[in-house]
Design a protein around this motif. Sequence first.
Motif, PDB file in Angstrom:
ATOM      1  N   GLY A   1      12.985  40.254  -9.749  1.00 31.38           N
ATOM      2  CA  GLY A   1      12.033  41.440  -9.720  1.00 31.38           C
ATOM      3  C   GLY A   1      11.004  41.200 -10.933  1.00 31.38           C
ATOM      4  O   GLY A   1      10.672  42.107 -11.319  1.00 31.38           O
ATOM      5  N   LEU A   2      10.421  39.920 -11.137  1.00 25.33           N
ATOM      6  CA  LEU A   2       9.516  39.716 -11.933  1.00 25.33           C
ATOM      7  C   LEU A   2       8.295  39.020 -11.100  1.00 25.33           C
ATOM      8  O   LEU A   2       8.410  38.549 -10.202  1.00 25.33           O
ATOM      9  CB  LEU A   2       9.979  38.625 -13.188  1.00 25.33           C
ATOM     10  N   ALA A   3       7.242  39.260 -11.818  1.00 26.02           N
ATOM     11  CA  ALA A   3       5.770  38.463 -11.614  1.00 26.02           C
ATOM     12  C   ALA A   3       5.063  38.241 -12.725  1.00 26.02           C
ATOM     13  O   ALA A   3       5.153  38.325 -13.705  1.00 26.02           O
ATOM     14  CB  ALA A   3       4.952  39.969 -10.667  1.00 26.02           C
ATOM     15  N   ASP A   4       4.031  37.127 -12.363  1.00 28.84           N
ATOM     16  CA  ASP A   4       3.000  36.774 -13.521  1.00 28.84           C
ATOM     17  C   ASP A   4       1.856  37.331 -13.136  1.00 28.84           C
ATOM     18  O   ASP A   4       1.248  37.507 -11.810  1.00 28.84           O
ATOM     19  CB  ASP A   4       2.985  35.361 -13.260  1.00 28.84           C
ATOM     20  N   LEU A   5       1.036  37.931 -14.276  1.00 28.95           N
ATOM     21  CA  LEU A   5      -0.134  38.466 -13.980  1.00 28.95           C
ATOM     22  C   LEU A   5      -1.367  37.452 -14.635  1.00 28.95           C
ATOM     23  O   LEU A   5      -1.277  36.950 -15.651  1.00 28.95           O
ATOM     24  CB  LEU A   5      -0.318  39.556 -14.784  1.00 28.95           C
ATOM     25  N   LYS A   6      -2.420  36.945 -13.597  1.00 31.30           N
ATOM     26  CA  LYS A   6      -3.080  36.067 -13.970  1.00 31.30           C
ATOM     27  C   LYS A   6      -4.573  36.703 -13.889  1.00 31.30           C
ATOM     28  O   LYS A   6      -4.920  37.228 -13.051  1.00 31.30           O
ATOM     29  CB  LYS A   6      -3.041  34.734 -13.211  1.00 31.30           C
ATOM     30  N   PHE A   7      -5.309  36.565 -14.826  1.00 30.17           N
ATOM     31  CA  PHE A   7      -6.639  37.052 -14.848  1.00 30.17           C
ATOM     32  C   PHE A   7      -7.480  35.857 -15.421  1.00 30.17           C
ATOM     33  O   PHE A   7      -7.262  35.054 -16.423  1.00 30.17           O
ATOM     34  CB  PHE A   7      -7.015  38.253 -15.449  1.00 30.17           C
ATOM     35  N   VAL A   8      -8.921  35.792 -14.693  1.00 30.76           N
ATOM     36  CA  VAL A   8      -9.673  34.528 -14.746  1.00 30.76           C
ATOM     37  C   VAL A   8     -10.985  35.189 -15.352  1.00 30.76           C
ATOM     38  O   VAL A   8     -11.510  36.160 -14.657  1.00 30.76           O
ATOM     39  CB  VAL A   8      -9.861  33.499 -13.539  1.00 30.76           C
ATOM     40  N   THR A   9     -11.690  34.343 -16.149  1.00 32.89           N
ATOM     41  CA  THR A   9     -13.079  34.769 -16.194  1.00 32.89           C
ATOM     42  C   THR A   9     -13.909  33.910 -16.081  1.00 32.89           C
ATOM     43  O   THR A   9     -13.530  32.538 -15.610  1.00 32.89           O
ATOM     44  CB  THR A   9     -13.381  35.270 -17.887  1.00 32.89           C
ATOM     45  N   ALA A  10     -15.325  33.732 -16.395  1.00 31.35           N
ATOM     46  CA  ALA A  10     -16.150  32.633 -15.891  1.00 31.35           C
ATOM     47  C   ALA A  10     -16.058  31.419 -16.734  1.00 31.35           C
ATOM     48  O   ALA A  10     -16.261  30.249 -16.233  1.00 31.35           O
ATOM     49  CB  ALA A  10     -17.734  33.203 -16.197  1.00 31.35           C
ATOM     50  N   ALA A  11     -15.517  31.566 -18.107  1.00 33.10           N
ATOM     51  CA  ALA A  11     -15.243  30.358 -18.638  1.00 33.10           C
ATOM     52  C   ALA A  11     -14.101  29.833 -18.296  1.00 33.10           C
ATOM     53  O   ALA A  11     -12.928  30.416 -17.804  1.00 33.10           O
ATOM     54  CB  ALA A  11     -14.978  30.820 -19.909  1.00 33.10           C
ATOM     55  N   ALA A  12     -13.895  28.436 -17.696  1.00 28.76           N
ATOM     56  CA  ALA A  12     -12.728  27.785 -17.302  1.00 28.76           C
ATOM     57  C   ALA A  12     -11.586  27.757 -18.344  1.00 28.76           C
ATOM     58  O   ALA A  12     -10.510  27.834 -17.921  1.00 28.76           O
ATOM     59  CB  ALA A  12     -13.269  26.387 -16.909  1.00 28.76           C
ATOM     60  N   SER A  13     -11.920  27.845 -19.583  1.00 25.91           N
ATOM     61  CA  SER A  13     -10.608  27.820 -20.474  1.00 25.91           C
ATOM     62  C   SER A  13      -9.943  29.053 -20.775  1.00 25.91           C
ATOM     63  O   SER A  13      -8.957  29.153 -21.577  1.00 25.91           O
ATOM     64  CB  SER A  13     -11.337  26.978 -21.879  1.00 25.91           C
ATOM     65  N   SER A  14     -10.636  29.889 -20.117  1.00 21.80           N
ATOM     66  CA  SER A  14     -10.007  31.389 -20.872  1.00 21.80           C
ATOM     67  C   SER A  14      -9.103  32.017 -19.687  1.00 21.80           C
ATOM     68  O   SER A  14      -8.921  33.197 -19.848  1.00 21.80           O
ATOM     69  CB  SER A  14     -11.149  32.150 -21.027  1.00 21.80           C
TER      70      SER A  14
END
Length: 175
Positions: free
Chosen positions: A132-145
């Motif tokens: 019952g788990l999930a991973d939350l991923k968020f991306v910005t314009a910078a590739a390393s962030s």
Amino acid sequence: MTTIKSREKCVPDTAERLDLSNVGEWKRVSPRYVVVETVGTIVFGLVLTGAAAALWLLANVQWALYVMGAIVVITAATVAFEPRRVRAIGYQLRQDDLLFRRGIMFTRFVSVPYGRMQLVDITRGPIARWLGLADLKFVTAAASSGVLIPGLAEADAESLRDRLVELAESRRAGL
């Protein structure tokens, strides 16, 4: 002399730096995430041990036994540290950004401004889904962030995703 003045302006003042002493209470990932990390470590260790065993049995390479022993010891040590590593993962929603931290020995802090977020995504692996788990991923314009918050309860991940999308849209619109 001009070089020194321009260099001095590049270095942020102490008051402008991110103050991590009074950031408040960290939200932690689910304790069940230890199972996901442990299973992944054990499977990886078994694959490497199997490769070393195949090398020893098929090619009759004697040093492969030492490699197998080292893999077993490293896998056991990694599994022993998994609970502490998982407890070190945390995040915090602040006024203008999301602050994320992870790591025991080498601690990493990432501050992601809401207005810079371009993508907020939820992923679920097979073991995490079963728990019952999930991973939350968020991306910005910078590739390393790109930041990944692993091991959130599914409902928490979905509500956090919705909240972050709402905050990102309002900050990009200048509200």
